[in-house]
Design a protein around this motif. Structure first.
Motif, short mmCIF file in Angstrom:
data_model
loop_
_atom_site.label_atom_id
_atom_site.label_comp_id
_atom_site.label_asym_id
_atom_site.label_seq_id
_atom_site.Cartn_x
_atom_site.Cartn_y
_atom_site.Cartn_z
N ASN A 318 -82.03 143.41 -49.51
CA ASN A 318 -82.04 141.96 -49.34
C ASN A 318 -80.65 141.32 -49.40
N VAL A 319 -79.61 142.11 -49.09
CA VAL A 319 -78.25 141.56 -48.92
C VAL A 319 -77.88 141.69 -47.45
N GLN A 320 -77.50 140.56 -46.81
CA GLN A 320 -77.14 140.57 -45.38
C GLN A 320 -75.65 140.86 -45.23
N TYR A 321 -75.30 141.92 -44.48
CA TYR A 321 -73.91 142.27 -44.20
C TYR A 321 -73.52 141.71 -42.83
N ILE A 322 -72.42 140.95 -42.79
CA ILE A 322 -72.02 140.25 -41.56
C ILE A 322 -70.59 140.63 -41.17
N ASN A 323 -70.42 141.05 -39.93
CA ASN A 323 -69.12 141.48 -39.40
C ASN A 323 -68.51 140.35 -38.58
N ASP A 324 -67.46 139.73 -39.13
CA ASP A 324 -66.74 138.67 -38.42
C ASP A 324 -65.27 139.08 -38.30
N SER A 325 -65.06 140.36 -37.97
CA SER A 325 -63.70 140.91 -37.93
C SER A 325 -62.82 140.17 -36.92
N LYS A 326 -63.44 139.53 -35.93
CA LYS A 326 -62.67 138.83 -34.90
C LYS A 326 -62.00 137.56 -35.46
N ALA A 327 -62.38 137.17 -36.69
CA ALA A 327 -61.75 136.00 -37.31
C ALA A 327 -60.35 136.39 -37.78
N THR A 328 -59.36 136.19 -36.91
CA THR A 328 -57.99 136.61 -37.25
C THR A 328 -57.14 135.43 -37.68
N ASN A 329 -57.73 134.25 -37.85
CA ASN A 329 -56.98 133.10 -38.37
C ASN A 329 -57.88 132.28 -39.29
N VAL A 330 -57.27 131.35 -40.02
CA VAL A 330 -57.99 130.58 -41.05
C VAL A 330 -59.10 129.73 -40.43
N ASN A 331 -58.82 129.16 -39.26
CA ASN A 331 -59.81 128.28 -38.64
C ASN A 331 -61.09 129.04 -38.30
N ALA A 332 -60.96 130.27 -37.80
CA ALA A 332 -62.14 131.08 -37.47
C ALA A 332 -62.94 131.38 -38.73
N VAL A 415 -72.74 139.55 -47.64
CA VAL A 415 -71.38 140.10 -47.66
C VAL A 415 -70.77 139.79 -46.30
N LEU A 416 -69.64 139.06 -46.32
CA LEU A 416 -69.02 138.60 -45.08
C LEU A 416 -67.61 139.18 -44.93
N LEU A 417 -67.42 139.98 -43.89
CA LEU A 417 -66.05 140.38 -43.51
C LEU A 417 -65.53 139.32 -42.55
N SER A 418 -64.62 138.47 -43.04
CA SER A 418 -64.01 137.44 -42.19
C SER A 418 -62.56 137.31 -42.63
N PRO A 419 -61.67 138.16 -42.09
CA PRO A 419 -60.36 138.42 -42.72
C PRO A 419 -59.35 137.29 -42.66
N ALA A 420 -59.48 136.36 -41.68
CA ALA A 420 -58.51 135.25 -41.51
C ALA A 420 -57.11 135.76 -41.20
N CYS A 421 -56.98 137.04 -40.92
CA CYS A 421 -55.67 137.66 -40.70
C CYS A 421 -55.76 138.69 -39.58
N ALA A 422 -54.60 139.04 -39.03
CA ALA A 422 -54.55 140.16 -38.08
C ALA A 422 -54.77 141.47 -38.85
N SER A 423 -55.02 142.53 -38.11
CA SER A 423 -55.53 143.77 -38.72
C SER A 423 -54.51 144.90 -38.77
N PHE A 424 -53.27 144.64 -38.32
CA PHE A 424 -52.40 145.77 -37.99
C PHE A 424 -51.84 146.51 -39.20
N ASP A 425 -52.07 146.00 -40.43
CA ASP A 425 -51.53 146.73 -41.58
C ASP A 425 -52.36 147.99 -41.87
N LEU A 426 -53.67 147.90 -41.69
CA LEU A 426 -54.53 149.03 -42.04
C LEU A 426 -55.38 149.55 -40.88
N PHE A 427 -55.43 148.81 -39.77
CA PHE A 427 -56.32 149.17 -38.67
C PHE A 427 -55.57 149.08 -37.33
N GLN A 428 -56.17 149.68 -36.28
CA GLN A 428 -55.53 149.61 -34.95
C GLN A 428 -55.62 148.19 -34.39
N ASN A 429 -56.77 147.55 -34.59
CA ASN A 429 -57.02 146.20 -34.06
C ASN A 429 -58.28 145.66 -34.72
#
Length: 444
Positions: A318-332, A415-429
């Motif tokens: 009963n925990v919803q996991y949400i992938n919002d990896s495309k959020a690479t800035n604060v506004n997103a 659980v929300l992955l919404s990084p507000a940042c670019a990914s290049f420190d740990l990931f390819q994109n």
């Protein structure tokens, strides 16, 4: 024979090289990094000369025209040298558009442009038009101009691609919104970034259309102080128009040239306020293209959304996991947090492009119960939010982030992955980041 030099051997570079070759240019491709095997094979197949892991200046400075990939900044020494030598440096879009008679719909904005682009393409395709999809997503526009024969193109355009246009104009332009992003490429001046976005309408004429968010402060301010010749079609959640798109009584209402389209917002498959704006923008295009209203309604109700953008992955205990990896800035990330209706464990962090987290503060106070920092340098996030949430954890890989989130989330949470940042420190994109998240969730 004119010489075309292409800087960058990725999707847009190789597409441009193929089109250049087809149109009779002497073509040379140069990449500072390594060109992927699949692109090398294509270049060899077309007998196009190329080099990688270096830029040989004498083979580049003799160009008549240079197409540079959007990832190469204008400040790069080689680009400066080209400009000093009076050589035209343009983007793929600028190079390709004279070689097609197709009408183009150009879509830009800090956020929402991918969803709006995909939805616009979906509406026009379902409406029976012979339409291609390109720009920042999918197959390169130039490559399609070389090999396909579409009547229309829906193009997602980044500010970097717009920086490299001189004469290109979309028949219909959409500006979804503007918020500070990529400021590292614009001398940290917001006004430079805003000006870059508005290049989408600079060559438009009275026969063209400019669709824009009338609720956006930066857009409204620009339109008060500057002129575009295009016919204006505003969309808004807050106001109504005689000519434009708006929401009234839970109904999306679009009036263009006295033609009206209405649809209950509850019947639209996309959720959230920001998606209502994306839907209004895309539907305005469909109406200008005279797509049947019934087709528009069906398409809006069956559209699946975009991967890595508020994508519901799984519900576990009963925990919803949400992938919002495309959020690479604060506004997103603002939009993502705004759409959350349950207590949220927020996974955030990465490469910060000059973020100001203060606008997230009210949403974090209201909705976030714990923060997991996923980045190599989390200082700014910790400074911003350590007093606001009860629990803050630092991790340096996705598996630990997801495992930690499982322990922090209780039944009924998200659980929300919404990084507000670019990914290049740990990931390819951001796709790699989102795919790792989804894989880790499936392994719980």
């Amino acid at each position: 024979m004119k010489r075309l030099v292409v800087l960058g051997g990725g999707e847009s570079g190789v597409g441009t090289a193929i089109l250049g070759k087809k149109e009779g240019y002497d073509v040379f491709v140069s990449d500072m990094g390594k060109i992927k095997d699949k692109y090398r094979d294509v270049l060899n197949q077309y007998e196009i000369k190329w080099e990688d892991e270096k830029h040989t200046e004498e083979l580049i400075l003799n160009a008549d025209v240079v197409m540079k990939s959007p990832g190469i900044p204008d400040k790069a020494p080689l680009v400066k040298k080209l400009l000093e030598n009076g050589i035209s440096v343009i983007s793929e879009i600028e190079f390709a558009y004279p070689f097609t008679n197709a009408k183009t719909i150009g879509i830009t904005g800090s956020n929402g442009k991918t969803t709006t682009t995909m939805l616009t393409y979906h509406l026009l395709k379902e409406g029976g038009l012979n339409v291609g999809l390109g720009g920042n997503i999918g197959k390169s526009f130039a490559w399609q101009v070389a090999e396909e024969n579409y009547d229309y193109y829906v193009l997602e355009l980044s500010s970097f691609q717009l920086d490299g246009i001189i004469n290109y104009k979309p028949d219909i332009a959409i500006l979804t919104n503007i918020s500070p992003d990529h400021l590292d490429r614009y001398e940290y001046k917001y006004e430079n970034y805003i000006a870059s976005k508005f290049r989408i309408t600079m060559n438009q004429t009275e026969d063209d259309f400019f669709i824009y968010d009338a609720d956006d402060e930066a857009i409204s301010a620009w339109l008060q102080n500057n002129k575009t010749k295009a016919q204006l079609i505003p969309f808004s959640l807050l106001q109504t128009f005689e000519n434009g798109a708006f929401i009234k009584n839970n109904t999306m209402d679009i009036i263009i040239n006295n033609e009206e389209f209405e649809m209950k917002t509850a019947d639209i498959s996309l959720e959230g306020k920001h998606n209502m704006k994306n839907a209004m923008a895309a539907t305005s295009v469909a109406q200008l293209m005279k797509i049947r209203k019934q087709t528009i309604r069906e398409s809006l109700s069956n559209f699946q959304g975009v991967e890595h953008r508020l994508e519901k992955v799984l519900k576990i205990q009963n925990v919803q996991y949400i992938n919002d990896s495309k959020a690479t800035n604060v506004n997103a990330t603002f939009f993502a947090l705004d759409s959350m209706t349950v207590p949220t464990v927020w996974i955030v962090g990465g490469v910060d492009k000059g973020n100001d987290y203060s606008e997230l503060m009210p949403l974090v106070r209201e909705k976030v119960k714990a923060i997991i920092c996923l980045g190599l340098d989390n200082k700014k996030i910790i400074d911003a939010f350590s007093d606001v949430v009860d629990m803050m954890v630092e991790v340096d890989n996705m598996r630990d982030a997801v495992n930690t989130s499982k322990h922090l989330a209780e039944k009924g949470d998200a659980v929300l992955l919404s990084p507000a940042c670019a990914s290049f420190d740990l990931f390819q994109n951001y796709e790699d980041r989102g795919n790792q998240f989804k894989a880790a969730v499936k392994n719980l």
